[in-house]
Design an enzyme around this catalytic site. Structure first.
Site, PDB file in Angstrom:
ATOM      1  CE  LYS A 688      -3.874  -2.027   2.521  1.00 50.54           C
ATOM      2  NZ  LYS A 688      -4.428  -2.187   3.881  1.00 50.54           N
ATOM      3  CD  GLU A 692      -0.498  11.500  -0.302  1.00 46.51           C
ATOM      4  OE1 GLU A 692      -0.274  12.397  -1.127  1.00 46.51           O
ATOM      5  OE2 GLU A 692      -1.597  10.926  -0.231  1.00 46.51           O
TER       6      GLU A 692
HETATM    7 MO1  MOS Z   1       0.023  14.102  -3.772  1.00 51.06          MO
HETATM    8  S1  MOS Z   1      -0.817  15.695  -2.874  1.00 51.06           S
HETATM    9  O1  MOS Z   1      -1.344  13.492  -4.650  1.00 51.06           O
HETATM   10  O2  MOS Z   1       1.329  14.499  -4.710  1.00 51.06           O
END
Ligand code: MOS
Length: 732
Positions: A688, A692
């Site tokens: 996954k 982020e």
């Molecule tokens: Mo990210 S904000 O989809 O590069």
């Protein structure tokens, strides 16, 4: 290849290459300066020249006229191309604000001209001589003032959700919280500013640029230039960071293309740093209201999250309520997003759009609720865990180990030592610990690749995937090596070229899992080609140590290729598993801070992230993603804020002196632990995203640690000294 059934055992599960801590294969190129970034791709034989942008000095209105006569006479200047010269251009589909062309000004620092000169200094000096006459219109720049006029955004963003009867349940709950939180506008502030070199060959244009999404850019550049997509060639093999700021075509590429057309040679344009915040996109500010109701035993019975943000007409909301739809149980719930029209620069995706600012609010609220019910914040989260999508209980999570992250983290961090609120002092320092849950959805995007095997036994992967500093080169090499049974040294990876198969690109933490799955699919094709050439049954052929084996026959891969290279090409496409199962990533962030009892200065002392994010393809590059994200969360908690001039409509602190991101001295000890997972619902890689996730929740963990240290609850980011200094407890 279509991925529509959970993965079973496949060659990736050997984990001889995948999952290993292999150093970046592009590391040496970068540390020796041989990796060519967008601004450096100049052919020494073709003299290139410099373009310097001119940005609008108003936020809204029209350009009445542009007088470029003095600029054109300036030393070294070859051409000035203005927005009026090129007329109205069709806007690409991924941008909200237009990038160039026509008289209309939608935001401050919108590109209105490019000056092309022999040297950078000449171009910059001449740009200052361009005189622009504007017709200025009043704009709306203040989110709080615009809140009342905010409307329900486009249904595609699912602005409202509701289950049960929130209002009634909230009213009857014995313990309740009703608070507002704010997050400011933030700038991606990547190291490498947006930059492009463009050169025309007849009616075809080649652009070396810095892009996260090659195919999106190619489509939009073709639209903007009014030419066919096939006539646009983009190259973006190395990228100095993006964080979402390079997801969509930007003005540098457009200006370089127009500049180059005007002078008939290669033109390079880099956005000067002070252009980045206002000329490009940013993470929009939010105002969030959270209400939670719970029983005395800590069970949440009612939870509501509403968020207000603003954008230019045609733009979308910051989806800050996303995680609240999925993170905690509770029978009665609602979320809502409202969007105000603002004439500030375009708001758009920045690392973990939605969840990053959403968790900045929600995870303070959860800390507050834990205190109200008299529970440890970890225990409170565990009690409210859910293994199904709480809005659609028929959908289980494919995997969810938030509780495991919280308990392991607590043990490793020494959570049992957490002091009572505002009770631990070390000299002048007030010391405290905070925790927050991390949550980010796991997206998958179709991703293609081509894999070639040559007579030397070298496997070459070609895909338009990008590496924005994340490690794509390395994990793609690991994937191909695993699939073909060769060492990493026998794999070459070519990325970021629009001539290669269209990939997922880098964004939304979907890049690693999606792009390696595309390489997996192409390698399956190549294995079939090898087996068929050798007369092997591809089902039982074993690819190992540079050999292909079937029964008692074994042939070197190099010999299988022979003089003609063998090629496998495919695109991984995704079935319904993301609909039948909620696929998300989880984690827990722990932070210890010291707050100076006299000045309110916060110093982070220790940080720990525990992540449950499927199979980790490479623990070195994944860790690097997470510690970088934690660093970004520290900036978000303590210093990062684009200051809005609400009269003139622009971000005032538009450079790295005024927009303060953390430096090394701000970040002390960081640790990352990955839970041992492999999610067969996510892809054949069973991986996954994690890049982020690492940011999600960090800022709230810091806010909660500051509360634990000082007893001061700050609900408005960033938590600067002025928000603490008046209320600090007496330390003498
Ligand atoms: Mo990210 S904000 O989809 O590069």
């Amino acid at each position: 290849m279509q991925f529509d059934k959970p993965a079973t055992t496949n060659p990736i599960d050997q984990l001889k290459m995948v999952g290993k801590p292999i150093h970046r294969i592009d590391g040496q190129l970068k540390t020796t300066g041989r990796a060519m970034y967008a601004y450096e791709w100049h052919d020494q034989n073709t003299p290139y020249v410099y373009g310097y942008p001119v940005g609008a000095a108003i936020a809204k209105g029209r350009v009445k006229s542009i007088d470029a006569s003095n600029a054109k006479k300036s030393t070294g200047v070859l051409a000035v191309v203005t927005t009026l010269d090129v007329g109205n251009l069709e806007k690409g589909k991924f941008n909200t604000a237009k990038l160039f062309g026509g008289a209309e000004i939608q935001h401050y620092h919108q590109a209105i001209a490019v000056v092309v000169a022999q040297t950078f200094e000449q171009a910059r000096a001449a740009a200052a001589l361009v005189k622009v006459d504007y017709e200025e219109e009043a704009g709306i720049f203040d989110l709080r003032a615009a809140m009342a006029s905010a409307a329900k955004p486009d249904e595609s963003t699912e602005p409202d959700t509701a289950v049960g009867d929130f209002e009634a349940a909230f009213k009857s709950a014995p313990v309740t919280l009703n608070e507002s939180y704010t997050t400011p506008d933030q700038s991606h502030s990547m190291m490498e500013p947006h930059a492009s070199i463009a050169v025309w060959d007849g009616d075809e244009v080649t652009v070396w640029t810095s892009s996260q999404m090659i195919d999106w850019w190619r489509t939009d550049l073709a639209t903007t230039l009014g030419i066919e997509k096939e006539k646009v060639h983009l190259m973006s093999p190395f990228i100095g960071g993006g964080f979402g700021g390079k997801l969509f075509l930007r003005a540098d590429a457009v200006l370089a293309a127009f500049g180059s057309k005007a002078v008939g040679r290669p033109v390079k344009v880099a956005l000067p740093r002070p252009f980045v915040p206002n000329n490009t996109t940013h993470r929009p500010a939010t105002i969030q209201r959270i209400r939670v109701g719970a029983e005395r035993d800590g069970k949440i019975t009612a939870i509501a999250h509403e968020s207000w943000s603003g954008d230019l007409p045609g733009g979308g909301p910051e989806t800050a309520v996303n995680q609240t739809r999925l993170l905690y149980a509770g029978a009665n719930r609602m979320t809502a997003m409202r969007l105000a029209t603002l004439d500030l620069p375009e708001g758009n995706a920045m690392r973990a759009p939605g969840e990053a600012p959403g968790l900045m609010a929600l995870e303070i609220a959860i800390d507050e609720m834990a205190e109200k019910v008299g529970m440890d914040p970890i225990q409170f989260r565990i009690v409210n865990d859910t293994q199904v999508d709480p809005e659609h209980p028929e959908r289980p999570f494919s995997q969810r180990n938030l509780n495991g992250c919280l308990t392991l983290g607590a043990e490793r961090f020494g959570w049992s030592e957490r002091p009572k609120t505002a009770s631990r002092r070390e000299g002048n320092w007030l010391v405290g610990m905070g925790v927050a849950a991390a949550f980010r959805n796991n997206l998958v995007i179709p991703s293609g690749a081509r894999v070639k095997l040559d007579r030397e036994g070298v496997v070459t992967v070609e895909t338009d995937m990008t590496d924005i500093g994340t490690g794509s080169y390395t994990i793609i090499a690991q994937t191909a090596a695993e699939m073909m049974g060769v060492g990493i040294d026998k794999v070459a990876v070519q990325l970021g070229d629009s001539r290669f198969p269209v990939s997922a690109g880098s964004g939304g933490q979907f890049g690693a899992n999606s792009s390696t799955s595309g390489v997996y699919a192409a390698c399956v094709k190549l294995r079939e080609a090898v087996a068929s050439k050798l007369g092997f049954n591809s089902q039982d052929a074993v690819f190992e140590n540079g050999q292909v084996r079937s029964g008692n026959r074994s042939v070197a891969l190099a010999d299988a290729a022979g003089d003609e290279a063998l090629v496998g090409e495919d695109t991984m496409k995704w079935g319904d598993l993301t609909k039948t199962h909620q696929q998300s990533t989880f984690g827990a962030h722990f932070v210890e801070v010291g707050v100076d009892g006299a000045t309110g200065e916060t110093r982070i002392r220790r940080m720990l992230a525990v992540c449950a994010a499927g199979r980790i393809l490479n623990p070195i590059t994944a860790r690097s993603q997470v510690i970088g994200a934690m660093t970004m969360g520290a900036g978000g908690a303590l210093s990062e804020e684009l200051a809005v001039d609400t009269r003139r409509g622009f971000f005032v602190n538009h450079d790295l002196a005024g927009y303060e991101v953390p430096v090394h001295a701000d970040i002390p000890h960081q640790e990352v632990i990955f839970m041992d997972e492999a999610d067969p619902m996510s892809s054949p890689m069973k991986a996954k995203g994690v890049g982020e996730l690492g940011l999600c929740g960090v800022s709230a963990a810091i806010a909660n640690a500051i509360y634990n240290a000082t007893g001061i609850r700050v609900r408005h980011y960033p938590i600067t000294l002025d928000k603490l200094i008046g209320e600090l407890p007496d330390v003498t």
